[in-house]
Design a protein around this motif. Sequence first.
Motif, PDB file in Angstrom:
ATOM      1  N   ILE A   1     -11.780  -1.116   3.800  1.00  0.00           N
ATOM      2  CA  ILE A   1     -11.763   0.349   3.852  1.00  0.00           C
ATOM      3  C   ILE A   1     -10.745   0.906   2.857  1.00  0.00           C
ATOM      4  O   ILE A   1     -10.998   1.905   2.205  1.00  0.00           O
ATOM      5  CB  ILE A   1     -11.462   0.832   5.285  1.00  0.00           C
ATOM      6  N   LEU A   2      -9.592   0.256   2.747  1.00  0.00           N
ATOM      7  CA  LEU A   2      -8.552   0.666   1.802  1.00  0.00           C
ATOM      8  C   LEU A   2      -8.338  -0.405   0.747  1.00  0.00           C
ATOM      9  O   LEU A   2      -8.536  -1.592   1.002  1.00  0.00           O
ATOM     10  CB  LEU A   2      -7.219   0.904   2.526  1.00  0.00           C
TER      11      LEU A   2
ATOM     12  N   SER B   1     -10.355  -5.152   5.977  1.00  0.00           N
ATOM     13  CA  SER B   1     -11.764  -4.847   6.233  1.00  0.00           C
ATOM     14  C   SER B   1     -12.455  -4.183   5.044  1.00  0.00           C
ATOM     15  O   SER B   1     -13.655  -3.954   5.071  1.00  0.00           O
ATOM     16  CB  SER B   1     -11.892  -3.955   7.468  1.00  0.00           C
TER      17      SER B   1
ATOM     18  N   SER C   1      -2.312  -0.778  11.184  1.00  0.00           N
ATOM     19  CA  SER C   1      -3.665  -0.264  10.943  1.00  0.00           C
ATOM     20  C   SER C   1      -4.007  -0.264   9.458  1.00  0.00           C
ATOM     21  O   SER C   1      -5.137  -0.574   9.073  1.00  0.00           O
ATOM     22  CB  SER C   1      -3.802   1.156  11.492  1.00  0.00           C
ATOM     23  N   THR C   2      -3.040   0.059   8.624  1.00  0.00           N
ATOM     24  CA  THR C   2      -3.263   0.059   7.173  1.00  0.00           C
ATOM     25  C   THR C   2      -3.596  -1.349   6.695  1.00  0.00           C
ATOM     26  O   THR C   2      -4.503  -1.548   5.879  1.00  0.00           O
ATOM     27  CB  THR C   2      -2.032   0.608   6.441  1.00  0.00           C
TER      28      THR C   2
ATOM     29  N   ARG D   1     -17.527  -5.318  -1.475  1.00  0.00           N
ATOM     30  CA  ARG D   1     -17.848  -4.702  -0.181  1.00  0.00           C
ATOM     31  C   ARG D   1     -19.221  -5.094   0.354  1.00  0.00           C
ATOM     32  O   ARG D   1     -19.359  -5.441   1.518  1.00  0.00           O
ATOM     33  CB  ARG D   1     -17.755  -3.191  -0.284  1.00  0.00           C
TER      34      ARG D   1
ATOM     35  N   LYS E   1      -7.108  -2.186   7.742  1.00  0.00           N
ATOM     36  CA  LYS E   1      -8.059  -1.453   6.893  1.00  0.00           C
ATOM     37  C   LYS E   1      -8.200  -2.112   5.524  1.00  0.00           C
ATOM     38  O   LYS E   1      -9.288  -2.134   4.944  1.00  0.00           O
ATOM     39  CB  LYS E   1      -7.644   0.005   6.752  1.00  0.00           C
TER      40      LYS E   1
ATOM     41  N   TYR F   1     -12.322  -5.222  -0.653  1.00  0.00           N
ATOM     42  CA  TYR F   1     -12.450  -3.944  -1.349  1.00  0.00           C
ATOM     43  C   TYR F   1     -13.178  -4.081  -2.684  1.00  0.00           C
ATOM     44  O   TYR F   1     -13.717  -3.104  -3.192  1.00  0.00           O
ATOM     45  CB  TYR F   1     -11.076  -3.298  -1.561  1.00  0.00           C
TER      46      TYR F   1
ATOM     47  N   LYS G   1       0.849  -1.185   0.000  1.00  0.00           N
ATOM     48  CA  LYS G   1       0.000   0.000   0.000  1.00  0.00           C
ATOM     49  C   LYS G   1       0.884   1.233   0.000  1.00  0.00           C
ATOM     50  O   LYS G   1       1.742   1.397   0.864  1.00  0.00           O
ATOM     51  CB  LYS G   1      -0.925   0.020   1.224  1.00  0.00           C
TER      52      LYS G   1
END
Length: 101
Positions: free
Chosen positions: A75-76, A73, A66-67, A94, A70, A91, A13
Motif C-alpha cells: 500500500i505504501l 502489503s 501500521s506504516t 503489486r 502497509k 510496491y 518512511k
Amino acid sequence: MSENLIELNNVRKEFITAKHYLGFKGAVKGIFSKETITKTAVDDISFAIQKGEMVGYIGSNGAGKSTTIKMMSGILTPTSGTCVVNGLEPYKERKKYRLGG
C-alpha cells in the motif's frame, strides 16, 4: 533466494506535510507559504521472518507499526531501504504480489 519469507532492510518512511500556522493570520500565511515538515514514521528498521516462524509486532501508539505493515502489503512505498515479501517487492510488483507470485 533466501529462506526468509519476509525481509526488511534499513526501511525508512517519511511523510512530507505542509506547515500549519495558528489563527486567522496563520491560515492566510499558510495559503501562500511553501514551508513543509518532514515526519519520520519508520526509521531504519530491519528484520527477517522465516517460513513457519510466529512473531508479534508490538509498540506504542505512533511507533510505525501500521506504516510498516502497509509497506509490507504494497500500500505504501518505503522512502528508502528494501522490503521483500515472499521473494517480491510488494510496491514494485503489486499485481504479481496480489496474485501470489
